[in-house]
Scaffold this motif. Structure first.
Motif, PDB file in Angstrom:
ATOM      1  N   LYS A  29       1.369  -1.165  -0.083  1.00 16.22           N
ATOM      2  CA  LYS A  29      -0.227   0.377   0.061  1.00 16.22           C
ATOM      3  C   LYS A  29       0.758   0.991   0.060  1.00 16.22           C
ATOM      4  CE  LYS A  29      -4.494  -1.952   2.386  1.00 16.22           C
ATOM      5  NZ  LYS A  29      -5.031  -1.678   3.480  1.00 16.22           N
ATOM      6  N   LYS A  30       2.247   1.159   0.516  1.00 14.22           N
ATOM      7  CA  LYS A  30       2.842   2.199   0.854  1.00 14.22           C
ATOM      8  C   LYS A  30       3.210   2.619  -0.523  1.00 14.22           C
ATOM      9  CE  LYS A  30       2.437   3.354   5.218  1.00 14.22           C
ATOM     10  NZ  LYS A  30       1.716   4.464   5.687  1.00 14.22           N
ATOM     11  N   VAL A  31       4.111   1.042  -1.281  1.00 14.54           N
ATOM     12  CA  VAL A  31       4.754   1.632  -2.293  1.00 14.54           C
ATOM     13  C   VAL A  31       3.773   1.876  -3.852  1.00 14.54           C
ATOM     14  CG1 VAL A  31       5.625  -0.057  -4.815  1.00 14.54           C
ATOM     15  CG2 VAL A  31       5.737  -0.351  -1.909  1.00 14.54           C
ATOM     16  N   LEU A  32       2.508   2.027  -3.307  1.00 12.97           N
ATOM     17  CA  LEU A  32       1.372   2.629  -4.732  1.00 12.97           C
ATOM     18  C   LEU A  32       1.022   3.405  -3.616  1.00 12.97           C
ATOM     19  CD1 LEU A  32      -1.087  -0.767  -4.849  1.00 12.97           C
ATOM     20  CD2 LEU A  32       0.258   0.145  -6.910  1.00 12.97           C
ATOM     21  N   GLN A  33       1.327   3.872  -3.155  1.00 10.33           N
ATOM     22  CA  GLN A  33       1.382   5.532  -2.396  1.00 10.33           C
ATOM     23  C   GLN A  33       2.332   6.388  -3.592  1.00 10.33           C
ATOM     24  OE1 GLN A  33       0.820   5.456   1.465  1.00 10.33           O
ATOM     25  NE2 GLN A  33      -1.347   5.690   2.324  1.00 10.33           N
ATOM     26  N   VAL A  34       3.131   5.371  -3.045  1.00  8.68           N
ATOM     27  CA  VAL A  34       4.092   5.950  -4.155  1.00  8.68           C
ATOM     28  C   VAL A  34       3.948   6.618  -5.405  1.00  8.68           C
ATOM     29  CG1 VAL A  34       6.965   6.307  -5.117  1.00  8.68           C
ATOM     30  CG2 VAL A  34       6.512   5.721  -2.676  1.00  8.68           C
ATOM     31  N   ALA A  35       2.882   5.559  -5.425  1.00  7.33           N
ATOM     32  CA  ALA A  35       2.989   5.737  -7.462  1.00  7.33           C
ATOM     33  C   ALA A  35       1.853   7.118  -7.064  1.00  7.33           C
ATOM     34  CB  ALA A  35       2.229   4.280  -8.297  1.00  7.33           C
ATOM     35  N   ASP A  36       1.184   6.762  -7.109  1.00  6.39           N
ATOM     36  CA  ASP A  36       0.105   8.150  -6.627  1.00  6.39           C
ATOM     37  C   ASP A  36       0.952   9.450  -6.843  1.00  6.39           C
ATOM     38  OD1 ASP A  36      -2.288   6.267  -6.243  1.00  6.39           O
ATOM     39  OD2 ASP A  36      -2.076   6.245  -4.560  1.00  6.39           O
ATOM     40  N   GLY A  96       5.830   8.060 -15.946  1.00  5.33           N
ATOM     41  CA  GLY A  96       6.430   6.456 -16.175  1.00  5.33           C
ATOM     42  C   GLY A  96       6.847   5.497 -15.047  1.00  5.33           C
ATOM     43  N   ASN A  97       7.118   6.692 -13.937  1.00  9.44           N
ATOM     44  CA  ASN A  97       7.560   6.577 -12.423  1.00  9.44           C
ATOM     45  C   ASN A  97       5.938   5.604 -11.480  1.00  9.44           C
ATOM     46  OD1 ASN A  97      10.085   5.741 -11.722  1.00  9.44           O
ATOM     47  ND2 ASN A  97       9.828   8.254 -11.842  1.00  9.44           N
ATOM     48  N   THR A 127       4.763   2.893 -13.964  1.00  6.12           N
ATOM     49  CA  THR A 127       5.956   1.229 -13.816  1.00  6.12           C
ATOM     50  C   THR A 127       6.517   0.531 -12.344  1.00  6.12           C
ATOM     51  OG1 THR A 127       7.712   1.970 -15.376  1.00  6.12           O
ATOM     52  CG2 THR A 127       8.565   0.908 -13.940  1.00  6.12           C
ATOM     53  N   THR A 128       5.763   1.790 -11.513  1.00  8.75           N
ATOM     54  CA  THR A 128       5.411   0.884  -9.957  1.00  8.75           C
ATOM     55  C   THR A 128       4.464   0.134  -9.874  1.00  8.75           C
ATOM     56  OG1 THR A 128       6.400   3.052  -9.043  1.00  8.75           O
ATOM     57  CG2 THR A 128       5.240   2.386  -7.244  1.00  8.75           C
ATOM     58  N   ARG A 129       3.234   0.920 -10.229  1.00 11.28           N
ATOM     59  CA  ARG A 129       2.180   0.433 -10.787  1.00 11.28           C
ATOM     60  C   ARG A 129       2.158  -1.358 -10.983  1.00 11.28           C
ATOM     61  NH1 ARG A 129      -0.203   5.794 -11.746  1.00 11.28           N
ATOM     62  NH2 ARG A 129      -1.242   6.443  -9.865  1.00 11.28           N
ATOM     63  N   GLN A 130       3.188  -1.398 -12.266  1.00  9.60           N
ATOM     64  CA  GLN A 130       2.879  -2.211 -12.544  1.00  9.60           C
ATOM     65  C   GLN A 130       4.020  -3.949 -11.962  1.00  9.60           C
ATOM     66  OE1 GLN A 130       4.820  -1.510 -16.702  1.00  9.60           O
ATOM     67  NE2 GLN A 130       2.972  -0.903 -17.392  1.00  9.60           N
ATOM     68  N   PHE A 131       4.798  -2.986 -11.428  1.00  8.80           N
ATOM     69  CA  PHE A 131       5.793  -3.489 -10.233  1.00  8.80           C
ATOM     70  C   PHE A 131       5.061  -4.439  -9.017  1.00  8.80           C
ATOM     71  CE2 PHE A 131       8.494  -3.462  -6.122  1.00  8.80           C
ATOM     72  CZ  PHE A 131       9.327  -4.394  -6.484  1.00  8.80           C
ATOM     73  N   GLN A 157      14.483   1.934 -12.256  1.00 13.91           N
ATOM     74  CA  GLN A 157      16.166   2.789 -12.067  1.00 13.91           C
ATOM     75  C   GLN A 157      16.435   3.642 -13.402  1.00 13.91           C
ATOM     76  OE1 GLN A 157      18.392  -1.260 -11.513  1.00 13.91           O
ATOM     77  NE2 GLN A 157      17.702  -0.868  -9.212  1.00 13.91           N
ATOM     78  N   GLN A 158      16.477   2.933 -14.395  1.00 17.02           N
ATOM     79  CA  GLN A 158      16.182   3.684 -15.658  1.00 17.02           C
ATOM     80  C   GLN A 158      15.529   5.220 -15.725  1.00 17.02           C
ATOM     81  OE1 GLN A 158      15.203   1.436 -19.175  1.00 17.02           O
ATOM     82  NE2 GLN A 158      17.242  -0.116 -19.000  1.00 17.02           N
TER      83      GLN A 158
END
Length: 147
Positions: free
Chosen positions: A60-67, A99-100, A103-107, A127-128
């Motif tokens: 959930k925290k990682v998805l917040q980064v995507a948001d 893009g981040n 990509t984060t959501r796909q991750f 990373q790219q």
């Protein structure tokens, strides 16, 4: 009563015009600087907000980064930037942040599906994008410091 020559009468308006042109040039330089600042402040805010979430294991925290990335991308697009070169940087950062987000959501989806190969690929893409953001930032910094 003093007599004024035509040359003296023309000198005052010409010197006034010169001062006005210089003020205009200075204000344009400040305009470029203030436009640079708008972009820089938003990129710094993005970095600060996402840093607190980066090394989390909670999905959930990682998805917040995507948001946060997506929101910053939208905010970047809305900035009022007139300088054409800065508009390129503005849209470049907006694309990187979007893009981040994607990509984060796909991750996260790959992790949920236990698709390790896709998760690794998405991690490489993030990373790219990070490298691209740093390169972009360095180029913009050079442009903004160039008067």
């Amino acid at each position: 009563m003093r007599k004024y020559s035509t040359k003296k009468c023309l000198l005052f308006p010409l010197s006034l015009l010169s001062v006005l042109v210089n003020l205009l040039l200075i204000s344009c330089a400040e305009n470029k600087i203030s436009q640079c600042q708008k972009i820089i402040l938003l990129t710094q805010k993005m970095a600060q907000e996402s840093e607190s979430y980066r090394r989390r294991e909670d999905i959930k925290k990682v998805l917040q980064v995507a948001d946060i990335f997506e929101e910053t991308s939208q905010q970047m697009k809305k900035l009022k930037i007139e300088d054409e070169k800065l508009q390129e940087y503005q849209m470049g950062f907006a694309d990187i942040y979007q893009g981040n987000a994607d990509t984060t959501r796909q991750f996260v989806a790959a992790l949920n599906d236990k698709d390790i190969d896709t998760a690794k690929l998405m991690q490489q893409q993030v990373q790219q994008l990070g490298k691209k953001e740093q390169e972009f930032g360095a180029k913009m910094k050079d442009y903004c410091q160039d008067n």
